[in-house]
Scaffold this motif. Structure first.
Motif, PDB file in Angstrom:
ATOM      1  N   LEU A 188    -131.967  46.610 -27.541  1.00 52.22           N
ATOM      2  CA  LEU A 188    -130.524  46.805 -27.669  1.00 52.22           C
ATOM      3  C   LEU A 188    -129.925  47.318 -26.356  1.00 52.22           C
ATOM      4  N   GLU A 189    -130.660  48.167 -25.678  1.00 53.34           N
ATOM      5  CA  GLU A 189    -130.190  48.636 -24.370  1.00 53.34           C
ATOM      6  C   GLU A 189    -130.071  47.479 -23.385  1.00 53.34           C
ATOM      7  N   MET A 190    -131.029  46.531 -23.466  1.00 46.42           N
ATOM      8  CA  MET A 190    -130.978  45.345 -22.594  1.00 46.42           C
ATOM      9  C   MET A 190    -129.758  44.499 -22.933  1.00 46.42           C
ATOM     10  N   ILE A 191    -129.503  44.305 -24.224  1.00 44.03           N
ATOM     11  CA  ILE A 191    -128.342  43.510 -24.646  1.00 44.03           C
ATOM     12  C   ILE A 191    -127.049  44.175 -24.180  1.00 44.03           C
ATOM     13  N   ARG A 192    -126.975  45.486 -24.331  1.00 43.34           N
ATOM     14  CA  ARG A 192    -125.784  46.214 -23.873  1.00 43.34           C
ATOM     15  C   ARG A 192    -125.565  46.006 -22.377  1.00 43.34           C
ATOM     16  N   ASN A 193    -126.638  46.104 -21.607  1.00 40.85           N
ATOM     17  CA  ASN A 193    -126.516  45.943 -20.157  1.00 40.85           C
ATOM     18  C   ASN A 193    -126.118  44.526 -19.773  1.00 40.85           C
ATOM     19  N   LEU A 194    -126.654  43.523 -20.491  1.00 40.40           N
ATOM     20  CA  LEU A 194    -126.311  42.125 -20.203  1.00 40.40           C
ATOM     21  C   LEU A 194    -124.826  41.881 -20.462  1.00 40.40           C
ATOM     22  N   ILE A 195    -124.319  42.441 -21.564  1.00 37.29           N
ATOM     23  CA  ILE A 195    -122.893  42.261 -21.877  1.00 37.29           C
ATOM     24  C   ILE A 195    -122.034  42.930 -20.811  1.00 37.29           C
ATOM     25  N   MET A 196    -122.405  44.121 -20.424  1.00 36.09           N
ATOM     26  CA  MET A 196    -121.620  44.850 -19.424  1.00 36.09           C
ATOM     27  C   MET A 196    -121.659  44.167 -18.058  1.00 36.09           C
ATOM     28  N   LEU A 197    -122.747  43.413 -17.790  1.00 36.56           N
ATOM     29  CA  LEU A 197    -122.848  42.658 -16.538  1.00 36.56           C
ATOM     30  C   LEU A 197    -122.187  41.291 -16.642  1.00 36.56           C
ATOM     31  N   GLY A 198    -121.678  40.960 -17.839  1.00 32.49           N
ATOM     32  CA  GLY A 198    -121.044  39.668 -18.025  1.00 32.49           C
ATOM     33  C   GLY A 198    -122.027  38.527 -18.172  1.00 32.49           C
ATOM     34  N   GLU A 199    -123.267  38.814 -18.511  1.00 34.79           N
ATOM     35  CA  GLU A 199    -124.311  37.783 -18.632  1.00 34.79           C
ATOM     36  C   GLU A 199    -124.601  37.510 -20.104  1.00 34.79           C
ATOM     37  N   GLU A 200    -123.521  37.180 -20.853  1.00 39.86           N
ATOM     38  CA  GLU A 200    -123.649  36.963 -22.297  1.00 39.86           C
ATOM     39  C   GLU A 200    -124.586  35.816 -22.656  1.00 39.86           C
ATOM     40  N   ALA A 201    -124.739  34.849 -21.753  1.00 40.76           N
ATOM     41  CA  ALA A 201    -125.593  33.699 -22.045  1.00 40.76           C
ATOM     42  C   ALA A 201    -127.040  34.107 -22.250  1.00 40.76           C
ATOM     43  N   ASP A 202    -127.443  35.228 -21.654  1.00 41.73           N
ATOM     44  CA  ASP A 202    -128.835  35.676 -21.778  1.00 41.73           C
ATOM     45  C   ASP A 202    -129.066  36.550 -23.015  1.00 41.73           C
ATOM     46  N   VAL A 203    -127.979  36.835 -23.735  1.00 35.63           N
ATOM     47  CA  VAL A 203    -128.106  37.692 -24.914  1.00 35.63           C
ATOM     48  C   VAL A 203    -128.895  36.998 -26.023  1.00 35.63           C
ATOM     49  N   ALA A 204    -128.733  35.674 -26.143  1.00 39.22           N
ATOM     50  CA  ALA A 204    -129.342  34.932 -27.265  1.00 39.22           C
ATOM     51  C   ALA A 204    -130.845  35.126 -27.336  1.00 39.22           C
ATOM     52  N   GLN A 205    -131.508  35.137 -26.179  1.00 39.14           N
ATOM     53  CA  GLN A 205    -132.965  35.267 -26.161  1.00 39.14           C
ATOM     54  C   GLN A 205    -133.394  36.616 -26.759  1.00 39.14           C
ATOM     55  N   GLN A 206    -132.684  37.686 -26.369  1.00 38.33           N
ATOM     56  CA  GLN A 206    -133.011  39.006 -26.896  1.00 38.33           C
ATOM     57  C   GLN A 206    -132.641  39.117 -28.380  1.00 38.33           C
ATOM     58  N   LEU A 207    -131.543  38.479 -28.716  1.00 39.62           N
ATOM     59  CA  LEU A 207    -131.068  38.532 -30.094  1.00 39.62           C
ATOM     60  C   LEU A 207    -132.060  37.876 -31.051  1.00 39.62           C
ATOM     61  N   GLY A 208    -132.665  36.785 -30.598  1.00 38.95           N
ATOM     62  CA  GLY A 208    -133.631  36.082 -31.442  1.00 38.95           C
ATOM     63  C   GLY A 208    -134.806  36.952 -31.839  1.00 38.95           C
ATOM     64  N   LYS A 209    -135.160  37.907 -30.961  1.00 38.82           N
ATOM     65  CA  LYS A 209    -136.293  38.781 -31.260  1.00 38.82           C
ATOM     66  C   LYS A 209    -135.904  39.939 -32.178  1.00 38.82           C
ATOM     67  N   LEU A 210    -134.613  40.169 -32.329  1.00 41.38           N
ATOM     68  CA  LEU A 210    -134.148  41.224 -33.234  1.00 41.38           C
ATOM     69  C   LEU A 210    -133.897  40.729 -34.651  1.00 41.38           C
ATOM     70  N   ARG A 211    -133.618  39.432 -34.798  1.00 40.35           N
ATOM     71  CA  ARG A 211    -133.238  38.912 -36.121  1.00 40.35           C
ATOM     72  C   ARG A 211    -134.279  39.199 -37.210  1.00 40.35           C
TER      73      ARG A 211
END
Length: 485
Positions: free
Chosen positions: A163-186
């Motif tokens: 979740l910390e990685m996802i937060r940092n990706l969003i804050m860096l504007g790199e939303e496209a990379d969120v999906a990979q991390q999200l898949g491991k949380l589902r």
């Protein structure tokens, strides 16, 4: 998720579900000495099914005459022995099994021969992937204690880091990379209560997602700082108890509903005839009492005959009143097998949302009122009424159960103790109900309502024979009185 409570032949129920395993069997069982269950695990391991079990490493499981767990390991299974409890590490008392990641067996039953003769019960949850994840996490925790953790399951610390990685990706504007991390949380979203975050990310509502992530991380940090690492374990224990209570309540409600239906159908088919038999018995008993009064030398015999006549008359009057009420009651809808199953499923969904024992004192009264209304609707076979209650609850009529809201260790422990007491009480009520003459008669009539007419016809012939015999006795007694006169 479908729940089913079981109270008898528990080892057979367990074996039946184990035999259906296709990919994996993961379990933590305090004591395991049942050779029949063990043989099933060995066969499954030999066929390629992943089998992993955790047990207490004591004399019961590892002493002379115990099961040959080396055989299971030789067939590819994993057997983990935990040291008996100590002051720092309590004894592992789990009694659960997860099959193919979707079926959970849990309850008070150890897999032992001794348990077969004990007063035990289990709950089987099917189509329960989200619930199973929590038990796989519990198994991983047990395995980790023995240094043998190997499953990929819900890990609170790993989820926090992701979740910390996802937060940092969003804050860096790199939303496209969120999906990979999200898949491991589902897969662990429900187990770790991440649904709100997942939904916000799926919708691209990143501001809401960041707020939810920050809230989650603050809570997770606070728990660690406060040393309340027991909370996830206690919540799982409480949730398991809630589901066991729910499954037993469902079982009791279903037995009571079927008994009401059976009594109504029985009265429709035989009520008038039973009333005639009881009236004839009362007439015969009164005639015998009158004869005894005239001829008996013993006052005891006269008193006994009079008491029997009064009892027969009372039985007739009570039954006649009951029969009259049932005949004027609102007819119970007749349901085919498909509709009956749908009614049960809808009731169980509603019950899971309002069972009063799942709530704290502040909401218990409200939940109880809804629960009582739901019971009335279920006993009436009233689809419309049950659906109305379910839809209101689903729309937010009551808050989440305590297993999803409590955050303090002592409060959770108190809730667990309360539910354990409620389950003990409910088990006693169920056993009393199952041992009743009414349930035994219904069981003799057949498993489904379509079986009952055959039973009713046999009963009709028996009652007609009884009535004919009693009426013959009445005629003979009247003849004797006439001759005497």
């Amino acid at each position: 998720m479908e729940l089913k409570a079981h109270f008898s032949d528990l080892h057979k129920v367990i074996i039946e579900h184990l035999e259906q395993a296709e990919t994996e069997i993961i379990g933590a069982i305090a004591w395991f000495t049942d050779r029949d269950i063990f043989d099933v695990l060995c066969r499954k391991a030999q066929s390629g099914v992943k089998v992993a079990i955790a047990l207490i490493g004591d004399e019961i499981n590892q002493g002379r005459g115990g099961l040959n767990f080396q055989r299971l390991e030789n067939l590819g299974g994993q057997v983990i022995f935990l040291p008996p409890g100590s002051r720092d590490e309590p004894t592992m008392h789990h009694k659960f099994c997860v099959i193919d990641g979707i079926t959970v067996i849990n309850g008070s039953y150890n897999w032992s021969h001794k348990a077969r003769s004990n007063d035990e019960n289990i709950m089987v949850a099917t189509d329960a992937a989200a619930f199973a994840v929590k038990y796989l996490a519990a198994f991983e925790g047990v395995a980790a204690r023995a240094g043998q953790g190997s499953l990929v399951i819900a890990d609170t610390d790993a989820a926090r880091r992701r979740l910390e990685m996802i937060r940092n990706l969003i804050m860096l504007g790199e939303e496209a990379d969120v999906a990979q991390q999200l898949g491991k949380l589902r897969p662990v979203a429900e187990a770790l209560q991440l649904e709100r975050i997942i939904v916000a990310l799926d919708k691209g509502e990143y501001r809401l997602a960041l707020e939810a992530i920050e809230t989650y991380l603050r809570r997770a940090t606070a728990i660690v700082v406060a040393g309340q690492y027991e909370i996830p374990r206690l919540r799982l224990q409480l949730e398991a108890l809630e589901l066991r209570l729910e499954s037993m309540s469902d079982e009791k409600a279903e037995q009571e509903r079927r008994l009401i239906i059976f009594n109504r159908r029985h009265d429709d088919a035989l009520g008038g005839l039973i009333q005639r038999v009881l009236k004839a018995r009362a007439v015969l008993a009164r005639q015998l009492a009158a004869t005894n009064t005239q001829t008996a030398e013993s006052s005891v015999a006269v008193a006994t005959a009079e008491a029997e006549a009064e009892e027969a008359e009372r039985a007739y009057e009570e039954y006649a009143e009951q029969h009259e009420e049932l005949q004027h009651a609102e007819p119970l809808p007749r349901l085919d097998a498909e509709a009956d199953l749908e009614l049960k499923q809808l009731y169980r969904k509603a019950c899971s949302l309002c069972h009063p024992d799942k709530f704290g004192d502040d909401m218990k009264a409200n939940a109880h009122a809804v629960f009582v209304e739901l019971q009335s609707a279920y006993r009436s076979n009233d689809f419309t009424w049950i659906r109305e209650i379910h839809d209101k609850l689903k729309a937010g009529g009551l808050p989440d159960a305590r297993s999803h809201t409590l955050n303090e260790v002592e409060v959770l422990r108190a809730a667990i103790a309360e539910l354990e007491h409620a389950i003990t009480r409910l088990v006693a009520e169920l056993r009393e109900l199952q041992a009743s003459d009414a349930i035994r008669m219904m069981a003799a009539a057949g498993a489904t309502e379509t079986d009952w007419p055959v039973f009713f016809e046999r009963q009709r012939k028996y009652l007609e024979t009884q009535l004919e015999r009693i009426e013959q006795d009445i005629r003979e007694l009247q003849t004797e009185e006439t001759v005497t006169l």
